[in-house]
Design an enzyme around this catalytic site. Structure first.
Site, PDB file in Angstrom:
ATOM      1  N   GLU A   5       0.806  -1.242   0.000  1.00 46.86           N
ATOM      2  CA  GLU A   5       0.000   0.000   0.000  1.00 46.86           C
ATOM      3  C   GLU A   5       0.830   1.279   0.000  1.00 46.86           C
ATOM      4  O   GLU A   5       0.549   2.205   0.751  1.00 46.86           O
ATOM      5  CB  GLU A   5      -0.962  -0.018   1.195  1.00 46.86           C
ATOM      6  CG  GLU A   5      -1.888  -1.218   1.175  1.00 46.86           C
ATOM      7  CD  GLU A   5      -2.841  -1.296   2.373  1.00 46.86           C
ATOM      8  OE1 GLU A   5      -2.848  -0.380   3.206  1.00 46.86           O
ATOM      9  OE2 GLU A   5      -3.582  -2.300   2.464  1.00 46.86           O
TER      10      GLU A   5
ATOM     11  N   ASN B 165       2.042  -5.177  -3.193  1.00 50.93           N
ATOM     12  CA  ASN B 165       0.636  -5.461  -2.900  1.00 50.93           C
ATOM     13  C   ASN B 165      -0.122  -4.156  -2.616  1.00 50.93           C
ATOM     14  O   ASN B 165       0.377  -3.297  -1.875  1.00 50.93           O
ATOM     15  CB  ASN B 165       0.594  -6.374  -1.649  1.00 50.93           C
ATOM     16  CG  ASN B 165      -0.773  -6.960  -1.356  1.00 50.93           C
ATOM     17  OD1 ASN B 165      -1.396  -7.566  -2.227  1.00 50.93           O
ATOM     18  ND2 ASN B 165      -1.244  -6.791  -0.121  1.00 50.93           N
TER      19      ASN B 165
ATOM     20  N   HIS C 166     -10.619  -5.744  -2.448  1.00 47.64           N
ATOM     21  CA  HIS C 166     -11.698  -5.504  -1.478  1.00 47.64           C
ATOM     22  C   HIS C 166     -12.795  -4.763  -2.244  1.00 47.64           C
ATOM     23  O   HIS C 166     -12.746  -3.549  -2.393  1.00 47.64           O
ATOM     24  CB  HIS C 166     -11.189  -4.661  -0.302  1.00 47.64           C
ATOM     25  CG  HIS C 166     -10.134  -5.343   0.510  1.00 47.64           C
ATOM     26  ND1 HIS C 166     -10.383  -6.475   1.253  1.00 47.64           N
ATOM     27  CD2 HIS C 166      -8.827  -5.069   0.690  1.00 47.64           C
ATOM     28  CE1 HIS C 166      -9.275  -6.865   1.869  1.00 47.64           C
ATOM     29  NE2 HIS C 166      -8.310  -6.032   1.537  1.00 47.64           N
TER      30      HIS C 166
ATOM     31  N   GLU D 268      -6.482 -10.446  -1.310  1.00 47.28           N
ATOM     32  CA  GLU D 268      -7.290 -10.190  -0.097  1.00 47.28           C
ATOM     33  C   GLU D 268      -8.770 -10.085  -0.459  1.00 47.28           C
ATOM     34  O   GLU D 268      -9.494  -9.232   0.058  1.00 47.28           O
ATOM     35  CB  GLU D 268      -6.835  -8.892   0.598  1.00 47.28           C
ATOM     36  CG  GLU D 268      -5.364  -8.881   0.976  1.00 47.28           C
ATOM     37  CD  GLU D 268      -4.930  -7.621   1.718  1.00 47.28           C
ATOM     38  OE1 GLU D 268      -5.783  -6.842   2.190  1.00 47.28           O
ATOM     39  OE2 GLU D 268      -3.705  -7.419   1.841  1.00 47.28           O
TER      40      GLU D 268
ATOM     41  N   ASP E 215     -12.552  -9.898  -0.861  1.00 48.79           N
ATOM     42  CA  ASP E 215     -13.852  -9.936  -0.179  1.00 48.79           C
ATOM     43  C   ASP E 215     -14.769  -8.970  -0.919  1.00 48.79           C
ATOM     44  O   ASP E 215     -14.307  -8.004  -1.530  1.00 48.79           O
ATOM     45  CB  ASP E 215     -13.769  -9.646   1.336  1.00 48.79           C
ATOM     46  CG  ASP E 215     -12.978  -8.410   1.713  1.00 48.79           C
ATOM     47  OD1 ASP E 215     -12.815  -7.509   0.868  1.00 48.79           O
ATOM     48  OD2 ASP E 215     -12.525  -8.333   2.868  1.00 48.79           O
TER      49      ASP E 215
HETATM   50  O1  9MR Z   1      -7.749  -7.893   8.398  1.00 52.51           O
HETATM   51  C1  9MR Z   1      -6.815  -7.096   9.088  1.00 52.51           C
HETATM   52  C2  9MR Z   1      -7.418  -6.587  10.380  1.00 52.51           C
HETATM   53  O2  9MR Z   1      -7.586  -7.665  11.288  1.00 52.51           O
HETATM   54  C3  9MR Z   1      -6.524  -5.521  10.992  1.00 52.51           C
HETATM   55  O3  9MR Z   1      -7.189  -4.970  12.107  1.00 52.51           O
HETATM   56  C4  9MR Z   1      -6.222  -4.472   9.957  1.00 52.51           C
HETATM   57  C5  9MR Z   1      -5.317  -3.416  10.535  1.00 52.51           C
HETATM   58  O4  9MR Z   1      -4.857  -2.522   9.575  1.00 52.51           O
HETATM   59  O5  9MR Z   1      -5.599  -5.068   8.832  1.00 52.51           O
HETATM   60  C6  9MR Z   1      -6.439  -5.930   8.180  1.00 52.51           C
HETATM   61  O6  9MR Z   1      -5.831  -6.451   7.011  1.00 52.51           O
HETATM   62  C7  9MR Z   1      -5.484  -5.476   6.029  1.00 52.51           C
HETATM   63  C8  9MR Z   1      -4.277  -6.002   5.292  1.00 52.51           C
HETATM   64  O7  9MR Z   1      -3.254  -6.306   6.187  1.00 52.51           O
HETATM   65  C9  9MR Z   1      -3.801  -5.012   4.252  1.00 52.51           C
HETATM   66  N1  9MR Z   1      -4.864  -4.618   3.362  1.00 52.51           N
HETATM   67  C10 9MR Z   1      -6.098  -4.193   3.990  1.00 52.51           C
HETATM   68  C11 9MR Z   1      -6.573  -5.264   4.978  1.00 52.51           C
HETATM   69  C12 9MR Z   1      -7.928  -4.889   5.554  1.00 52.51           C
HETATM   70  O8  9MR Z   1      -7.836  -3.727   6.320  1.00 52.51           O
END
Ligand code: 9MR
Length: 343
Positions: free
Chosen positions: A168, A211, A248, A276, A278
């Site tokens: 990101e 990513n 997402h 990722e 969803d």
């Molecule tokens: O799913 C993850 C969640 O449990 C955490 O609280 C969050 C914190 O930033 O991160 C989420 O996963 C993220 C991933 O690592 C990177 N892309 C976005 C995902 C959803 O927020």
């Protein structure tokens, strides 16, 4: 033996088998003729494997004691991404002191179940301890970043199929540029290249991915910014092997250009992966369209959904996954399985 006679007897026994099969089970014979070159599998991972792809999920160490969760995990998925356990705020909460406990739990379990691992993630502005984000000296931050990459990758060396080396790093909106972060602001935009070079020396066998989210629509400035970076890396020999499209999505699913985006990136000479996935409300059509986009691109090597049941999701209010909170398959599960079977 005469080769013609051998062919003859093999054909004869094949015909016998087909005849017996047709007598025993007309339904099986119909299914076989609808899919002549692929036995249709009954789980996501096995079906993806038939085209050489994987089907994975994010896993949270804290849920591994839940038998419904692990039952689905081991039945359906052949790749695992730790949802939070390899992030900097877990692995190096204070400088030079590494904690691999939660990550090891997931990696060891995946290895025991024959699942491959995606490493997530080495350099990210979020879930970053404040001792890192407050560094202002470039030499200090450079050595902190490179040491973090090296230590974490060394620890998991040989056990990770692909690493999200940088996560990101590009800005939302119309700039097409990197976002402000301690890494970009202190080290300059070259930090991404530096991270990838360090990662290659740490574990030359792991695939190294960039990513990001909101890079699925081809004409978006963010997509174009990442594309230009990957093109530049490939042209200068900066080590990069893959691009992860987080995916997402909202209720409509992927943008109509998603397959174009995947194939344009792949044409640069990298693998592409859906990392990722969803989708708000998880419509069958939206999942099928996403899976088809990947299936139609030879270098789309796998798909990961970001959690198992809706109740496991970071956006659980939107019911975005393939299993309901009781662990039952949703309609989108079936459309995903079917789409994995190919055209
Ligand atoms: O799913 C993850 C969640 O449990 C955490 O609280 C969050 C914190 O930033 O991160 C989420 O996963 C993220 C991933 O690592 C990177 N892309 C976005 C995902 C959803 O927020």
């Amino acid at each position: 033996m005469n080769p013609l006679r051998r062919l003859g007897s093999r054909r004869a026994s094949l015909l016998t088998l087909l005849a017996v099969g047709a007598l025993a089970s007309p339904a099986a014979a119909t299914a076989a003729s609808a899919a002549p070159d692929a036995v249709r599998a009954s789980t996501l991972g096995a079906q993806a494997a038939q085209s050489g792809r994987y089907f994975g999920t994010a896993v949270a160490a804290g849920r591994l004691g839940d038998g419904t969760y692990t039952g689905i995990l081991d039945r359906e998925f052949n790749s695992v991404t730790p949802e939070n356990e390899m992030k900097w705020d877990t692995t190096e909460r204070s400088r030079g002191s590494f904690n691999f406990g939660p990550g090891d739990q997931i990696v060891n379990r995946a290895a025991a179940h024959g699942q491959r691992m995606r490493g997530h993630t080495l350099v990210w502005h979020s879930q970053l301890p404040s001792w890192v984000s407050s560094i202002r000296d470039a030499n200090t931050l450079r050595s902190v970043m490179n040491n973090h990459i090296t230590q974490v990758m060394n620890h998991y060396k040989g056990r990770i199929y692909a690493w999200d080396v940088v996560n990101e790093a590009f800005a939302d909106g119309g700039s097409g540029q990197q976002r402000s972060s301690v890494f970009r602001d202190v080290l300059g935009t070259g930090f991404i290249e530096e991270a990838f070079r360090t990662a290659r020396s740490a574990d030359p066998a792991a695939k190294l991915c960039y990513n990001d989210y909101s890079i699925e629509n081809w004409s978006d400035a963010k997509t174009q910014g990442v594309y230009r970076m990957v093109r530049d890396f490939k042209s200068r020999g900066v080590p990069i092997d893959c691009v992860g499209f987080q995916s997402h999505f909202g209720t409509g699913g992927p943008p109509s250009s998603f397959q174009t985006t995947l194939s344009n990136f792949a044409a640069l000479g990298v693998d592409v992966q859906i990392t990722e996935l969803d989708i708000a409300q998880a419509s069958s059509a939206a999942y099928a369209n996403t899976v088809r986009a990947c299936m139609n691109v030879a270098r789309c090597t796998g798909i990961t959904v970001w959690g198992i049941r809706d109740s496991d999701s970071w956006r659980s209010g939107e019911n975005p996954l393939l299993f309901d909170r009781n662990g039952n398959k949703k309609a989108a599960y079936q459309s995903t399985l079917t789409a994995l079977g190919g055209a």
